[in-house]
Motif scaffolding. Structure first.
Motif, PDB file in Angstrom:
ATOM      1  N   LYS A   1       0.842  -1.199   0.000  1.00  0.00           N
ATOM      2  CA  LYS A   1       0.000   0.000   0.000  1.00  0.00           C
ATOM      3  C   LYS A   1       0.877   1.249   0.000  1.00  0.00           C
ATOM      4  N   PHE A   2       1.992   1.228   0.724  1.00  0.00           N
ATOM      5  CA  PHE A   2       2.895   2.369   0.777  1.00  0.00           C
ATOM      6  C   PHE A   2       3.443   2.687  -0.615  1.00  0.00           C
ATOM      7  N   ARG A   3       3.822   1.657  -1.350  1.00  0.00           N
ATOM      8  CA  ARG A   3       4.365   1.875  -2.699  1.00  0.00           C
ATOM      9  C   ARG A   3       3.335   2.524  -3.609  1.00  0.00           C
ATOM     10  N   ALA A   4       2.130   1.983  -3.605  1.00  0.00           N
ATOM     11  CA  ALA A   4       1.081   2.534  -4.457  1.00  0.00           C
ATOM     12  C   ALA A   4       0.699   3.945  -4.005  1.00  0.00           C
ATOM     13  N   ASN A   5       0.553   4.124  -2.702  1.00  0.00           N
ATOM     14  CA  ASN A   5       0.138   5.408  -2.135  1.00  0.00           C
ATOM     15  C   ASN A   5       1.180   6.500  -2.387  1.00  0.00           C
TER      16      ASN A   5
ATOM     17  N   ALA B   1      -4.796  12.641  -6.281  1.00  0.00           N
ATOM     18  CA  ALA B   1      -5.511  11.375  -6.107  1.00  0.00           C
ATOM     19  C   ALA B   1      -6.659  11.253  -7.113  1.00  0.00           C
ATOM     20  N   LEU B   2      -7.375  12.346  -7.351  1.00  0.00           N
ATOM     21  CA  LEU B   2      -8.448  12.322  -8.349  1.00  0.00           C
ATOM     22  C   LEU B   2      -7.888  12.094  -9.750  1.00  0.00           C
ATOM     23  N   LEU B   3      -6.773  12.745 -10.057  1.00  0.00           N
ATOM     24  CA  LEU B   3      -6.135  12.532 -11.357  1.00  0.00           C
ATOM     25  C   LEU B   3      -5.669  11.089 -11.511  1.00  0.00           C
ATOM     26  N   ALA B   4      -5.171  10.507 -10.424  1.00  0.00           N
ATOM     27  CA  ALA B   4      -4.719   9.106 -10.479  1.00  0.00           C
ATOM     28  C   ALA B   4      -5.880   8.173 -10.797  1.00  0.00           C
ATOM     29  N   ILE B   5      -7.066   8.491 -10.278  1.00  0.00           N
ATOM     30  CA  ILE B   5      -8.245   7.679 -10.597  1.00  0.00           C
ATOM     31  C   ILE B   5      -8.660   7.904 -12.039  1.00  0.00           C
ATOM     32  N   TRP B   6      -8.679   9.140 -12.474  1.00  0.00           N
ATOM     33  CA  TRP B   6      -9.203   9.483 -13.796  1.00  0.00           C
ATOM     34  C   TRP B   6      -8.298   8.979 -14.929  1.00  0.00           C
ATOM     35  N   VAL B   7      -6.981   9.124 -14.778  1.00  0.00           N
ATOM     36  CA  VAL B   7      -6.062   8.734 -15.861  1.00  0.00           C
ATOM     37  C   VAL B   7      -5.525   7.324 -15.665  1.00  0.00           C
ATOM     38  N   ARG B   8      -6.047   6.606 -14.633  1.00  0.00           N
ATOM     39  CA  ARG B   8      -5.651   5.224 -14.351  1.00  0.00           C
ATOM     40  C   ARG B   8      -4.167   5.130 -14.035  1.00  0.00           C
ATOM     41  N   TYR B   9      -3.731   5.906 -13.051  1.00  0.00           N
ATOM     42  CA  TYR B   9      -2.338   5.941 -12.606  1.00  0.00           C
ATOM     43  C   TYR B   9      -2.279   5.509 -11.149  1.00  0.00           C
ATOM     44  N   PRO B  10      -1.246   4.797 -10.742  1.00  0.00           N
ATOM     45  CA  PRO B  10      -0.160   4.184 -11.524  1.00  0.00           C
ATOM     46  C   PRO B  10      -0.701   3.001 -12.346  1.00  0.00           C
ATOM     47  N   LYS B  11      -0.183   2.825 -13.517  1.00  0.00           N
ATOM     48  CA  LYS B  11      -0.706   1.808 -14.445  1.00  0.00           C
ATOM     49  C   LYS B  11      -0.654   0.415 -13.845  1.00  0.00           C
ATOM     50  N   ARG B  12       0.421   0.099 -13.129  1.00  0.00           N
ATOM     51  CA  ARG B  12       0.595  -1.259 -12.614  1.00  0.00           C
ATOM     52  C   ARG B  12      -0.411  -1.580 -11.513  1.00  0.00           C
TER      53      ARG B  12
ATOM     54  N   PHE C   1     -15.388  -5.331  -8.972  1.00  0.00           N
ATOM     55  CA  PHE C   1     -14.880  -4.651 -10.165  1.00  0.00           C
ATOM     56  C   PHE C   1     -13.395  -4.928 -10.411  1.00  0.00           C
ATOM     57  N   HIS C   2     -12.859  -5.933  -9.708  1.00  0.00           N
ATOM     58  CA  HIS C   2     -11.473  -6.391  -9.909  1.00  0.00           C
ATOM     59  C   HIS C   2     -10.464  -5.246  -9.765  1.00  0.00           C
ATOM     60  N   LEU C   3     -10.663  -4.425  -8.737  1.00  0.00           N
ATOM     61  CA  LEU C   3      -9.721  -3.347  -8.454  1.00  0.00           C
ATOM     62  C   LEU C   3      -8.490  -3.907  -7.758  1.00  0.00           C
ATOM     63  N   ASN C   4      -7.349  -3.257  -7.988  1.00  0.00           N
ATOM     64  CA  ASN C   4      -6.140  -3.615  -7.252  1.00  0.00           C
ATOM     65  C   ASN C   4      -6.323  -3.191  -5.800  1.00  0.00           C
ATOM     66  N   ARG C   5      -6.165  -4.140  -4.880  1.00  0.00           N
ATOM     67  CA  ARG C   5      -6.429  -3.853  -3.474  1.00  0.00           C
ATOM     68  C   ARG C   5      -5.476  -2.808  -2.911  1.00  0.00           C
ATOM     69  N   ARG C   6      -4.239  -2.755  -3.433  1.00  0.00           N
ATOM     70  CA  ARG C   6      -3.269  -1.777  -2.947  1.00  0.00           C
ATOM     71  C   ARG C   6      -3.695  -0.354  -3.298  1.00  0.00           C
ATOM     72  N   LYS C   7      -4.207  -0.179  -4.527  1.00  0.00           N
ATOM     73  CA  LYS C   7      -4.678   1.151  -4.906  1.00  0.00           C
ATOM     74  C   LYS C   7      -5.985   1.488  -4.188  1.00  0.00           C
ATOM     75  N   ALA C   8      -6.852   0.495  -4.012  1.00  0.00           N
ATOM     76  CA  ALA C   8      -8.107   0.730  -3.292  1.00  0.00           C
ATOM     77  C   ALA C   8      -7.829   1.167  -1.853  1.00  0.00           C
ATOM     78  N   ALA C   9      -6.854   0.530  -1.209  1.00  0.00           N
ATOM     79  CA  ALA C   9      -6.478   0.919   0.148  1.00  0.00           C
ATOM     80  C   ALA C   9      -5.893   2.331   0.163  1.00  0.00           C
ATOM     81  N   SER C  10      -5.117   2.665  -0.866  1.00  0.00           N
ATOM     82  CA  SER C  10      -4.531   4.002  -0.960  1.00  0.00           C
ATOM     83  C   SER C  10      -5.618   5.058  -1.115  1.00  0.00           C
TER      84      SER C  10
END
Length: 433
Positions: free
Chosen positions: A195-199, A420-431, A364-373
């Motif tokens: 979570k730290f890496r993604a956040n 954070a909003l931009l990260a959701i909108w542009v699908r960042y980080p890609k991984r 919706f098959h979200l990455n749990r690390r990004k969801a936690a972030s």
């Protein structure tokens, strides 16, 4: 009358959230319209909205409604905040009277060049909050120093305090020992380091942007030509507070150690006598009276909103029309933000929304690390900008200014939310998207 005899919890609707709207209109909107942040005392705004919340609660007798309100005001988290406010007031005033704040300010002015003063305070707030995992502890430690710096420079007091408040949420969001990080990772079943890496990929750019702003704006800061010499012995209370806080000592014990050290050093240096020390603590505690009243009223009002189903209603409405990954992530952000608005506690908001966020992530098959972030970041965003949150209240109390003046000078929470909003909108980080 015992609450176990009360009728079933009512179904929520928009009406359940109306006490919060009454407070925001009476305090925030009115203050903005008349351009005077002291025209409507925040205590009165909470008193009116609390009375309104009790009045609109159906299915309970007046005695039961008041008891429900009192349960919210007497919640363990509310009472812990009250303890912190009392000790923070006692420490701040005794430290000021024995000269610890002036000595620490002089040390800061000696160590930092003029043009790096703003950036240095922001970095200190980020580092301390990352080390201790709490924004409250960071604000308690640094706000008195920020107030002293504002008095000795040409920097406006609300602006200087806002630097501390903003930086304190950097670590609150990212630290491995932050309760928000623990709550977010536990509810989403992911490892804290992941979570730290993604956040960090989402919020570190925001911190860098804000740091650059402070560096540029710091070019115009001027300090006194002759800075007073540092009285090193009087700096010790602040070194004790910062050192024990960074070591992870409980904030209550940190403040107690700070209070004891100010008294001992003040008496040894003959700056204070025993009764002066007690008098300073009494003055500091009394000065926190309004803050404590606000905290109790807010806790009671928010409990009534929760009981009336306001939070459950928002959750059901926000998850009804989710269709895509982007929409799913936005719904998690909105849900935890609104829950934080209604609870004034980012950890409780995460715990409340966490199971829903986990279900959304699975569907919706979200990455749990990004969801936690997202869960952690947006809870910290709202907590950092509401005028009745513990962090804003204690910063305003220690500085003696309106919370709205601090909000108007915040950079980091808003920049963090934008990233954070931009990260959701542009699908960042890609991984992780």
């Amino acid at each position: 009358m015992p609450l176990i005899d009360t009728p079933p919890k009512p179904q929520g609707n928009w009406w359940a959230l109306s006490p919060l709207m009454v407070f925001l209109c009476l305090y925030l909107v009115t203050s903005l319209l008349v351009n005077d942040f002291y025209k409507v005392p925040i205590t009165v705004a909470f008193l009116v909205s609390s009375g309104y919340a009790i009045a609109i609660t159906g299915g309970l007798s007046l005695e039961q409604r008041i008891l429900r309100f009192s349960m919210g005001a007497g919640d363990k988290n509310i009472l812990l905040m009250v303890w912190i406010f009392i000790l923070a007031g006692a420490f701040a005033q005794s430290a000021r009277q024995m000269g610890a704040i002036d000595a620490t300010v002089n040390l800061t002015l000696h160590l930092l060049p003029d043009n790096l003063l703003l950036a240095g305070i922001f970095i200190a707030a980020c580092f301390i909050s990352l080390s201790i995992g709490t924004s409250v502890g960071t604000i308690v430690a640094l706000t008195p120093v920020a107030v002293g710096l504002a008095e000795k420079t040409d920097v406006a007091l609300p602006y200087m305090v806002a630097i501390v408040v903003g930086g304190s949420f950097f670590g609150d969001n990212l630290s491995f020992i932050s309760d928000t990080t623990i709550a977010a990772t536990q509810t989403l079943n992911c490892r804290m380091k992941d979570k730290f890496r993604a956040n960090s990929l989402i919020v570190v750019p925001a911190a860098i942007i804000v740091l650059c702003i402070y560096i540029v704006q710091g070019l115009s800061v001027s300090v006194p030509a002759q800075v007073e010499p540092v009285e090193w012995l009087k700096v010790i209370p602040y070194l004790i507070v910062l050192g024990t806080a960074i070591a992870g000592v409980n904030v209550v014990l940190v403040l107690l150690l700070g209070i004891i050290s100010t008294g001992l050093i003040g008496i040894c240096t003959e700056t204070l006598c025993f009764f002066d020390w007690f008098g300073a603590m009494g003055t500091g505690i009394t000065g926190m009276g309004e803050l404590i009243i606000i905290t109790l009223l807010a806790g009671g009002m928010l409990e009534i909103i929760r009981y009336n189903g306001g939070i459950d209603f928002i959750i059901s409405r926000m998850t009804r029309h989710v269709r895509s990954k982007r929409g799913a992530e936005l719904s998690i952000a909105a849900l935890v933000g609104i829950a934080n608005l209604c609870t004034a506690n980012n950890t409780i908001a995460i715990i409340t929304i966490g199971p829903i966020a986990k279900d959304i992530a699975r569907r919706f098959h979200l990455n749990r690390r990004k969801a936690a972030s997202i869960l952690d970041t947006f809870s910290c965003l709202v907590q950092g900008i509401i005028p009745y949150g513990a962090q804003m209240l204690i910063a305003a109390g220690l500085a003696g200014i309106s919370p709205l003046l601090i909000i108007g000078n915040l950079y980091y929470p808003f920049c963090m939310g934008t990233c954070a909003l931009l990260a959701i909108w542009v699908r960042y980080p890609k991984r992780y998207s």
